[in-house]
Design an enzyme around this catalytic site. Structure first.
Site, PDB file in Angstrom:
ATOM      1  N   SER A 199      -5.701   7.265 -12.519  1.00  9.46           N
ATOM      2  CA  SER A 199      -7.172   6.851 -11.841  1.00  9.46           C
ATOM      3  C   SER A 199      -8.201   7.579 -12.927  1.00  9.46           C
ATOM      4  O   SER A 199      -7.972   7.371 -14.399  1.00  9.46           O
ATOM      5  CB  SER A 199      -7.353   7.118 -10.649  1.00  9.46           C
ATOM      6  OG  SER A 199      -8.342   6.693 -10.125  1.00  9.46           O
TER       7      SER A 199
ATOM      8  N   ASP B 146      -4.492  -3.605  -7.013  1.00 10.27           N
ATOM      9  CA  ASP B 146      -5.318  -2.304  -6.991  1.00 10.27           C
ATOM     10  C   ASP B 146      -6.576  -2.767  -6.858  1.00 10.27           C
ATOM     11  O   ASP B 146      -7.533  -3.564  -7.319  1.00 10.27           O
ATOM     12  CB  ASP B 146      -5.158  -1.794  -8.306  1.00 10.27           C
ATOM     13  CG  ASP B 146      -5.941  -0.265  -8.458  1.00 10.27           C
ATOM     14  OD1 ASP B 146      -6.984   0.022  -7.563  1.00 10.27           O
ATOM     15  OD2 ASP B 146      -5.548   0.492  -9.372  1.00 10.27           O
TER      16      ASP B 146
ATOM     17  N   HIS C  74      -3.504   1.175  -5.153  1.00 11.15           N
ATOM     18  CA  HIS C  74      -4.165   2.087  -6.270  1.00 11.15           C
ATOM     19  C   HIS C  74      -3.248   3.383  -6.449  1.00 11.15           C
ATOM     20  O   HIS C  74      -3.233   3.868  -7.581  1.00 11.15           O
ATOM     21  CB  HIS C  74      -5.524   2.403  -5.899  1.00 11.15           C
ATOM     22  CG  HIS C  74      -6.264   3.475  -6.771  1.00 11.15           C
ATOM     23  ND1 HIS C  74      -6.354   3.050  -8.135  1.00 11.15           N
ATOM     24  CD2 HIS C  74      -6.549   4.878  -6.821  1.00 11.15           C
ATOM     25  CE1 HIS C  74      -7.037   4.130  -8.907  1.00 11.15           C
ATOM     26  NE2 HIS C  74      -7.164   5.031  -7.981  1.00 11.15           N
TER      27      HIS C  74
END
Length: 382
Positions: free
Chosen positions: A232, A319, A358
């Site tokens: 991320s 995601d 995610h």
């Protein structure tokens, strides 16, 4: 005759009285009907008043919401530091009641917690997890033993986490366990301003911390493979770090990007938080320029043009935090990069049906094979 006349008078009087009584009854009924009509009108007026009051309250609520909607972008524009906090979310500590000095509380019984000082006045918290095969030997060992454990033949992964939370976040801990079970040393840390690390967050500071950790590990492992794994927001830190290393002529053995984005402006525009403002005229000026004003770029799309090592990108189609298309776009840019010519660049998508979203790619039973195939080496179990 008088009697009959009297009787007739009496009957006439009775009839008159009865007639008068009927008239009174009629008047009574009329009165009752009259009384009923105003009552119905009153109830109807009451209902109208209540509806009017409800509509007025709804109008007030809508006006307040509209005021807040307009005020938020203005406040962020005037105070851009707020936008920096929303990017980093370092103040969000989940789980909150976790003692980062005790990784064993998270089931990490072969992990050592310690602190390093990348620069004066800044101490950052670090975890070193040894390969699962060294678990028994690691019990109750001190810092010296953990540092010497780097001399084993096992490769090392430097893990760079995303925004919010700490190095002890559950999905992060689960990934450490997976990588440890595959025979890797895992070193992770909280950037300055996160967890129990000192200082305030910034893109430059995060990248400096990552560079310091990389060099610290490299000094202790010698020629053994050292891989960089970013997740991320950590993918932005990872590409910053690897670009610096490649510019110096000392690239890492590989770069692994999990749920990456192209740059922070595109990610912010795609983030669920921006949904209610995305189509607002001046969105870029209010929100995205406020990010740039804090010197936050995380320009992975530019960095891939300066990276010269194998790159693996992992991204789940479902995601919702970092959209799948941003990871795919970054891959397309990397595949066309001249600096990556001759290096393996691979993109692994994960179907929406798997539900990895995610931060749950670590659950994939295919992950060990994906890594061994990409790194062109069997996992160093034991």
């Amino acid at each position: 005759m008088r009697k009959r006349k009297g009787s007739a008078d009496h009957d006439s009087s009775f009839t008159a009285t009865l007639t008068d009584g009927s008239s009174d009854l009629k008047q009574c009924h009329k009165g009752t009907d009259a009384d009923t009509d105003p009552g119905g009108s009153g109830k109807e007026m009451g209902r109208r008043c209540r509806r009017g009051g409800l509509m007025w309250r709804l109008r007030r609520i809508l006006i307040w919401l509209l005021g807040i909607y307009i005020a938020i972008p203005v406040i962020i524009k005037v105070c851009p530091s707020i936008q920096a906090k929303l990017v980093f979310l370092n103040f969000v500590r989940v789980p909150y009641f976790i003692d980062l000095k005790r990784p064993q509380d998270q089931g990490m019984n072969h992990t050592h917690n310690f602190y390093l000082q990348p620069e004066e006045g800044i101490n950052i918290g670090v975890w070193h997890t040894v390969p699962a095969g060294m678990w028994r030997e690691a019990q109750a060992k001190d810092a010296e033993w953990y540092e010497k454990s780097f001399q084993s033949s096992h490769p090392v992964i430097l893990y760079l986490h995303g925004n919010a939370g700490t190095r002890g976040g559950d999905h992060r801990v689960q990934l450490y366990k997976v990588l440890s079970s595959l025979g890797y040393h895992v070193v992770t840390f909280d950037y300055r301003g996160w967890g129990d690390s000192e200082g305030s967050p910034s893109e430059r500071g995060m990248t400096s911390d990552a560079l310091f950790l990389y060099q610290w590990i490299k000094q202790r492992i010698g020629p053994k493979p050292l891989y960089i794994w970013g997740h991320s927001l950590g993918t932005g830190v990872a590409t910053n770090l690897v670009r610096r290393l490649c510019d110096r002529g000392t690239p890492p053995d590989a770069l692994i990007l999990e749920s990456p984005f192209t740059n922070i402006r595109e990610e912010a525009k795609s983030h669920p938080f921006s949904m209610v403002y995305r189509y607002l005229p001046g969105f870029d000026w209010f929100f995205l320029d406020a990010i740039s004003a804090n010197d936050i770029r995380f320009a992975s799309d530019e960095n891939v043009n300066h990276i010269s090592c194998p790159v693996l990108i992992l991204h789940a189609e479902d995601d919702t935090v970092v959209p799948f298309q941003l990871g795919k776009k970054l891959y397309d840019l990397a595949a066309q990069s001249k600096s990556l010519n001759g290096h393996k660049v691979q993109f692994i998508p994960f179907s929406s049906s798997l539900g990895y979203r995610h931060k749950f790619i670590y659950k994939s039973p295919q992950l060990p094979n994906i890594l061994s195939d990409f790194l062109r080496a069997p996992h160093p179990h034991g």
